[in-house]
Design an enzyme around this catalytic site. Structure first.
Site, PDB file in Angstrom:
ATOM      1  N   HIS A 110     -11.983  -7.076   7.126  1.00 25.43           N
ATOM      2  CA  HIS A 110     -12.636  -6.708   5.857  1.00 25.43           C
ATOM      3  C   HIS A 110     -13.906  -5.929   6.175  1.00 25.43           C
ATOM      4  O   HIS A 110     -14.897  -6.006   5.452  1.00 25.43           O
ATOM      5  CB  HIS A 110     -12.991  -7.949   5.020  1.00 25.43           C
ATOM      6  N   GLU A 145       0.826  -1.220   0.000  1.00 21.80           N
ATOM      7  CA  GLU A 145       0.000   0.000   0.000  1.00 21.80           C
ATOM      8  C   GLU A 145       0.855   1.263   0.000  1.00 21.80           C
ATOM      9  O   GLU A 145       0.495   2.268  -0.614  1.00 21.80           O
ATOM     10  CB  GLU A 145      -0.954  -0.009   1.199  1.00 21.80           C
ATOM     11  N   GLN A 204      -7.192  -1.812  -1.776  1.00 22.04           N
ATOM     12  CA  GLN A 204      -8.172  -2.897  -1.945  1.00 22.04           C
ATOM     13  C   GLN A 204      -9.197  -2.980  -0.805  1.00 22.04           C
ATOM     14  O   GLN A 204     -10.379  -3.193  -1.047  1.00 22.04           O
ATOM     15  CB  GLN A 204      -7.420  -4.212  -2.088  1.00 22.04           C
TER      16      GLN A 204
END
Ligand SMILES: Cc1ncc(C[n+]2csc(CCOP(=O)(O)OP(=O)(O)O)c2C)c(N)n1
Length: 677
Positions: free
Chosen positions: A478, A409, A431
């Protein structure tokens, strides 16, 4: 660059004429004398900080001499005074920053001394974070290659800084892409007080082995001739397109780390004496005398000229004004930005889900503007992103403009900054918001500060698209909401749409915005029918800072964004059956925040709930609540209530997940409690 003086060109050493050699000596002596002068000004209380170049001069003049500021680009670090003087920065400019005067060309007196920057000489203003410069330099080199230039990008640091992960990320991508970057590592054997043996598993030269296409060089950086021979060879190779190179230059740090340090605490007397023995300036002058390329008189003439120049520069700089206090918040954001006008979309009539609306916005903006680049992990076809947001784009626009990034990242954002500086419009995908943290330094200290710390000389208008949030059984890693953390960062616009039309209009505005934008996509909304609406036309741009009144009402105001908008709508519909009238405001952008619309609603309903998905503590709802208390206190008929996720983590198990994330039932209960108050 030219280091010639007026002297003759008859003799030479390493292909350099007498006048060039005396020019090099002059630059080294100029830097040294500036260090001395700045230290005496510091003692007089004229400023508060100094960090020296003494001992590093030879390699810096050498590399600068091998490069060309008209076409090459530079990311020097704080010890590179000699390097920037050699490129053409005037002693006056250095002193303006040292004395913190308004005309400091690098930062307008915003940064500490020796944070170099110069637009005309392609010296990109640096922050103080060690190691962030490497990836930005790589992004800058990517830009040069895309523009078809035969340029070289120089980036430097001390050996200690190579312990940062960004160093290895930068070597990896520069080597893989064969980019024209020269990494100069000035190894003075200490990072403040920490010796290199405690820092690195081997030498920097050794640990850089294994990167394909990377040429490695070691040189005695206190020997000007050896340094120049190496630098010339390296720059020639890199310019020829053979790939990046690293030069590890063995130097000495003759001064303490900075004026706040005392190196006698951690270096012995013998060590300090041994370092003095390697002082590059007497070594060079002796070499010149031995080779009969200069006489004592020549050298004395150079020294006298330097002293005279410095005295004049100091007298001049001390007379220059300090910045005006009312300029302190200038350039946190672009001050000359004209936002698009607010208008309703001319609908195309086709209903579109949020994920496709984003895809269409990207496609339309890429068609409109060739500088738009899309990159991130897995963004290329056939995958087209893990959520298919970028599907079809690499096929339509090619890998030059839509490309996969390494799984790193910091690389994504660091290179985006370098590309943006050079006029590209990076729309980078992280992402999952849950994994943005390895790029935090690049976002907070670099991306968000570029314009401010360079006093509007440089900017990095990157768009970061970041899928965030839960309700998808994504567990701890997530499901994270990140708006509470990023709304805390000045310089960063934060956008958080709740439906397809807003997403499209806001993303198109983000891509044309001169400020960096964090574009948060609640991934649970991507394919929801309730967030699907007729698609706005290609000309529809939604300006930032305009809230949407989702639903009008008179009893209670709910301020909600992202996933909480629909949950608030569901709660309001149910309450309506009990005769409760709820007004829902979706701010759509959190920075800037449309407080006018929020306050107007609160003054009408006199009661307010703020509902968001992020944790309650430190969530952006706390900020809105504070502003309402401040501005609408006299209109309130109840406490300013907040609803957010519990201060915990989002578990995978769906029953537990429901316990953590705010639900429509809780929104309803909170509104009811306000009605009852
Ligand atoms: C990310 C980060 N961590 C810590 C610091 C504090 N710091 C400033 S310079 C420095 C040492 C750097 O040493 P080195 O890279 O060897 O360069 P040198 O100063 O020796 O030239 C440290 C720890 C910082 N500025 N940034």
């Amino acid at each position: 660059m030219s280091i010639e003086t007026k002297s003759s060109k008859k003799q030479s050493l390493a292909g350099l004429s007498k006048s060039e050699l005396l020019g090099a000596y002059r630059l080294m002596y100029l830097a040294r004398s500036l260090d001395d002068k700045m230290l005496s000004l510091l003692k007089q209380g004229r400023t508060f900080f100094h960090v020296g170049t003494s001992g590093h001069e030879a390699i810096q003049v050498a590399l600068a001499h091998a490069m060309d500021p008209e076409r090459d680009w530079f990311y020097p670090y704080y010890r590179d005074l000699t390097f920037v003087l050699s490129l053409g920065v005037a002693p006056r400019d250095v002193l303006l920053q040292f004395l913190s005067r308004a005309e400091d060309p690098a930062s307008g007196a915003r940064q500490m001394p020796q944070h170099f920057g110069h637009r005309d000489l392609h010296i990109v203003a640096q922050s103080s974070s060690t190691g962030t410069q490497y990836l930005q330099a790589v992004g800058c080199a990517m830009a040069g290659v895309k523009q078809g230039n035969q340029e070289v990008v120089m980036v430097s640091s001390g050996e200690g800084t190579t312990s940062q992960g960004d160093f290895h990320e930068a070597l990896n991508i520069a080597s893989r892409e064969k980019l024209p970057v020269v990494f100069l590592i000035e190894d003075n054997h200490y990072a403040i007080s920490v010796p290199a043996e405690q820092q690195t598993a081997g030498t920097v030269y050794e640990i850089a082995a294994g990167y394909q296409n990377l040429a490695r060089h070691q040189v005695d950086g206190t020997d000007f001739i050896a340094s120049y021979q190496t630098a010339r060879q390296v720059v020639q190779r890199v310019r020829g397109g053979a790939g990046p190179a690293i030069i590890v230059a063995d130097v000495v740090r003759l001064l303490p780390h900075s004026s706040s340090d005392d190196q006698r605490k951690y270096k012995t007397k013998e060590q300090l004496e041994a370092e003095q023995e390697r002082d590059p300036i007497p070594r060079f002058s002796e070499r010149l005398l031995e080779a009969e390329l200069a006489t004592e008189e020549d050298l004395e003439e150079v020294r006298a000229g330097v002293k005279n120049d410095i005295e004049h520069a100091v007298d001049w700089a001390l007379e220059r004004p300090f910045p005006e206090p009312d300029t302190a918040i200038d350039h946190v954001y672009a001050m000359d930005y004209e936002p698009p006008p607010l208008r309703n979309p001319k609908s195309t009539g086709e209903k579109v889900v949020l994920v496709d609306a984003i895809n269409h916005a990207l496609r339309e903006e890429m068609e409109r503007d060739e500088s738009v680049l899309v990159f991130g992990q897995d963004v290329e076809d056939p995958k087209g992103g893990v959520f298919s947001v970028t599907k079809g784009l690499s096929t339509a626009f090619g890998r030059e403009r839509v490309f996969n990034s390494p799984l790193a990242e910091s690389t994504i954002i660091g290179t985006a900054i370098g590309l943006a500086l050079r006029g590209f419009k990076p729309v980078a995908e992280i992402q999952f918001g849950d994994y943005i943290w390895t790029a935090m330094m690049q976002i907070k200290n670099e991306l968000a500060t570029t314009r401010y710390r360079s006093n509007n000389t440089w900017s990095a208008p990157v768009v970061l698209r970041v899928p965030v949030g839960g309700y998808i059984h994504g567990a701890l890693f997530h499901s994270q909401s990140i708006d509470g953390i990023f709304t805390h960062v000045p310089g960063l616009r934060v956008v958080h749409p709740s439906n397809a039309a807003d997403a499209k209009g806001l993303l198109k505005t983000a891509i044309r915005c001169p400020d960096p934008v964090m574009f948060l996509e609640q991934k649970g909304l991507y394919r929801q029918q309730f967030a699907a609406v007729p698609e706005p036309d290609a000309d529809y741009l939604l300006p930032f800072g305009h809230a949407r009144v989702v639903r009008e009402g008179t009893d209670v105001t709910v301020v909600a964004w992202g996933a909480l908008v629909q949950k608030s709508v569901e709660a309001a519909r149910e309450l309506e059956q009990n005769g409760v009238s709820v007004e829902i405001i979706d701010p759509r952008t959190l920075n800037p925040l449309d407080t006018d619309t929020i306050f107007e609603s609160v003054r009408k309903t006199n009661k307010v709930l703020i509902a968001h998905e992020d944790n309650i503590t430190g969530g952006f709802g706390g900020e809105i609540a504070a502003r309402i208390s401040d501005e609408c206190f006299m209109w309130l008929d109840g406490p300013v209530r907040r609803l957010g996720s519990k201060d915990a983590y989002v578990p995978f198990n769906w029953t537990l997940e429901t316990e953590i994330l705010p639900q429509a039932e809780q929104v309803k209960a909170a509104i009811q409690s306000l009605v009852n108050f």
